[in-house]
Design a protein around this motif. Structure first.
Motif, PDB file in Angstrom:
ATOM      1  N   GLY A 100      -9.046   4.410   0.687  1.00 41.96           N
ATOM      2  CA  GLY A 100      -8.821   5.747   1.403  1.00 41.96           C
ATOM      3  C   GLY A 100      -8.273   5.642   2.433  1.00 41.96           C
ATOM      4  O   GLY A 100      -8.200   4.939   3.031  1.00 41.96           O
ATOM      5  N   VAL A 101      -8.047   7.012   3.119  1.00 40.26           N
ATOM      6  CA  VAL A 101      -7.691   7.397   4.214  1.00 40.26           C
ATOM      7  C   VAL A 101      -8.400   8.653   4.688  1.00 40.26           C
ATOM      8  O   VAL A 101      -9.097   9.475   4.078  1.00 40.26           O
ATOM      9  N   ASP A 154      -3.618   3.656  11.209  1.00 31.99           N
ATOM     10  CA  ASP A 154      -2.361   3.978  10.531  1.00 31.99           C
ATOM     11  C   ASP A 154      -1.648   5.008  11.572  1.00 31.99           C
ATOM     12  O   ASP A 154      -0.494   5.007  11.658  1.00 31.99           O
ATOM     13  N   CYS A 166     -13.631   5.669   0.607  1.00 33.16           N
ATOM     14  CA  CYS A 166     -13.814   6.483  -0.602  1.00 33.16           C
ATOM     15  C   CYS A 166     -15.214   6.964  -0.853  1.00 33.16           C
ATOM     16  O   CYS A 166     -15.414   7.999  -1.277  1.00 33.16           O
ATOM     17  N   THR A 176      -5.909   8.461  12.432  1.00 36.05           N
ATOM     18  CA  THR A 176      -5.817   8.242  11.253  1.00 36.05           C
ATOM     19  C   THR A 176      -6.075   6.973  10.602  1.00 36.05           C
ATOM     20  O   THR A 176      -5.210   6.198  11.306  1.00 36.05           O
ATOM     21  N   LYS A 205       0.749  -1.116   0.279  1.00 33.85           N
ATOM     22  CA  LYS A 205       0.140   0.088   0.008  1.00 33.85           C
ATOM     23  C   LYS A 205       0.698   1.214   0.146  1.00 33.85           C
ATOM     24  O   LYS A 205       0.527   2.394  -0.764  1.00 33.85           O
ATOM     25  N   SER A 220      -7.285   3.958   7.644  1.00 33.82           N
ATOM     26  CA  SER A 220      -7.447   3.623   5.920  1.00 33.82           C
ATOM     27  C   SER A 220      -8.124   2.317   5.918  1.00 33.82           C
ATOM     28  O   SER A 220      -7.889   1.421   6.584  1.00 33.82           O
ATOM     29  N   PHE A 274     -11.465  -0.805   9.084  1.00 34.04           N
ATOM     30  CA  PHE A 274     -10.171   0.107   8.704  1.00 34.04           C
ATOM     31  C   PHE A 274      -9.262  -0.428   9.518  1.00 34.04           C
ATOM     32  O   PHE A 274      -9.083  -1.304  10.413  1.00 34.04           O
TER      33      PHE A 274
END
Length: 445
Positions: A396-397, A373, A355, A390, A327, A392, A370
């Motif tokens: 997406g993030v 991160d 997303c 945060t 990734k 992902s 998710f």
């Protein structure tokens, strides 16, 4: 970008386009003009009138010739010009002044034009009331009227692309993805689209890929420009080396020939992206053996025996590690998607991809699966701990907020790279979407 795809033997497309009339794709022309924040509200009425579920009515019979193609609704700017010409005797130049005044909301010009329009319309035999009604009708629709010549041009492009997508799907997708490098959410969607059509999309390859997506008999190979940190110059130098001296025979051959092209970070990103997988060496070993391979390359005469005997262990990264590295290298998971392991969880809890949160109404609640991160723990004014996260997934993030109550429930389990399931409220902060957690569970599902 017409390189490649429009060089196809496309006499069929040319033949079709030669026979085309605007009426053949008028629905596309209308749809492009109507599909905007302003005109969208008239789409239901437009559709109902088209299929005769709603009666088409005109303020005056003289409007029928101008508005009949759009079922009594002003859709195009050109119609405004024709109405002003028909009812008030405007020249097209004068009518365009009116159109621009409406679009820019210039009240002083609009007031002046109103008097002018009504006076001229009355002089042509129309009543003052009708002239006023027509003028107000123009104001109502002109604010979002679309330029028909533009819409027709866009429709021609749309028609051509549709033709190519149907008749040259693989070529079309290769060019489409080449033009979408850097737009990971689009590339992910295109990859999935290809898979649904049983077309294989391969990881980048140092021996097959180029600066574009390459179509082969086996499928489509991703571009080397997808690899994080590899710019145009670096990729171009790799391709020149390959063209001038042949394909890269093996791992040591690649390291030797590219040591002045790639820095260590470039090399690692290529490994993590899978671009060296064809050498059939575990990715972990390619990283660990890089320095040794450089030594062999630089002192070849002294290390000929080692060069022929350069062996590699079978030890590889864990799936989670490979997934994370891939990734980082490509921007999303291409082959080692850790979230595929949780398809049952996603289905059970009806989770939403990150997303897709852009399409979720602010204030709505959704479930997310998710990876964590990073996170930052702070104290509130009351001295309670909370955290900003945060997170992902493979699409997406996004940032999330754990208020004290929610944070206290999982503070001992909050770790980077762990997979979590959370119920969140979609929120807006500084014009950017974020997630506010209501519930969160961190564990292996």
């Amino acid at each position: 970008d017409t390189d490649g795809i429009f060089q196809l033997e496309s006499s069929g497309m040319r033949s079709v386009l030669k026979r085309l009339k605007t009426s053949d794709f008028s629905d596309i022309v209308n749809a492009l003009a109507l599909y905007g924040p302003g005109p969208m509200k008239v789409i239901p009425s437009f559709v109902n009138r088209k299929f005769k579920k709603e009666k088409v009515e005109y303020l005056h019979d003289d409007l029928e010739e101008i508005l009949k193609p759009t079922y009594g609704t002003i859709v195009f700017q050109e119609q405004i010009l024709l109405i002003a010409k028909k009812f008030a005797g405007y020249s097209l130049g004068e009518a365009d002044i009116l159109r621009r005044a409406v679009s820019k909301k210039k009240s002083d010009i609009l007031l002046k034009e109103q008097d002018k329009f009504i006076t001229r319309a009355v002089s042509k035999g129309y009543s003052k009331d009708l002239a006023t009604e027509i003028y107000n009708y123009i104001l109502k629709f002109a604010n979002y009227g679309f330029n028909k010549s533009h819409s027709v041009a866009y429709s021609m492009i749309s028609y051509q692309m549709a033709y190519l997508k149907v008749n040259y799907y693989k070529e079309f997708m290769a060019v489409l993805m080449s033009n979408s490098i850097g737009k990971n959410h689009l590339l992910k969607s295109y990859f999935n689209n290809c898979v649904s059509r049983n077309i294989k999309v391969f990881l980048p390859s140092v021996n097959i890929s180029s600066d574009k997506f390459v179509l082969t008999n086996e499928g489509i190979y991703a571009s080397l420009l997808m690899v994080n940190g590899l710019g145009d110059t670096t990729v171009n130098n790799l391709l020149i080396e390959r063209k001038e001296n042949g394909i890269y025979i093996d791992y040591d051959n690649f390291v030797e020939r590219t040591q002045n092209i790639l820095n260590r970070k470039n090399f690692e990103m290529l490994v993590y992206a899978g671009a060296l997988d064809e050498f059939n060496i575990p990715r972990k070993q390619m990283i660990l053996e890089y320095d040794k391979s450089l030594e062999i390359a630089n002192f070849g005469e002294l290390f000929k025996e080692q060069l022929s005997a350069h062996t590699f262990s079978d030890e590889e990264y864990t799936f989670e590690e490979i997934s994370k590295f891939e990734k980082n290298a490509l921007g999303f998971n291409f082959k080692f998607d850790i979230f595929k392991q949780y398809s049952d969880v996603k289905k059970k809890y009806k989770t939403v991809d990150i997303c897709s949160l852009q399409d979720v109404a602010i204030g709505s609640y959704v479930n997310l699966l998710f990876r964590i991160d990073s996170f930052n723990v702070i104290k509130t004014k009351k001295g309670e701990e909370m955290a900003f996260v945060t997170m992902s997934d493979d699409t997406g993030v996004i940032d999330g907020v754990l208020f004290p109550k929610q944070y206290s429930m999982i503070e001992n389990d909050l770790e980077i790279d762990k997979i979590a399931l959370g119920k969140v409220k979609v929120d807006l902060r500084d014009n950017k979407r974020q997630c506010v957690f209501e519930k969160i569970v961190i564990k292996k599902y």
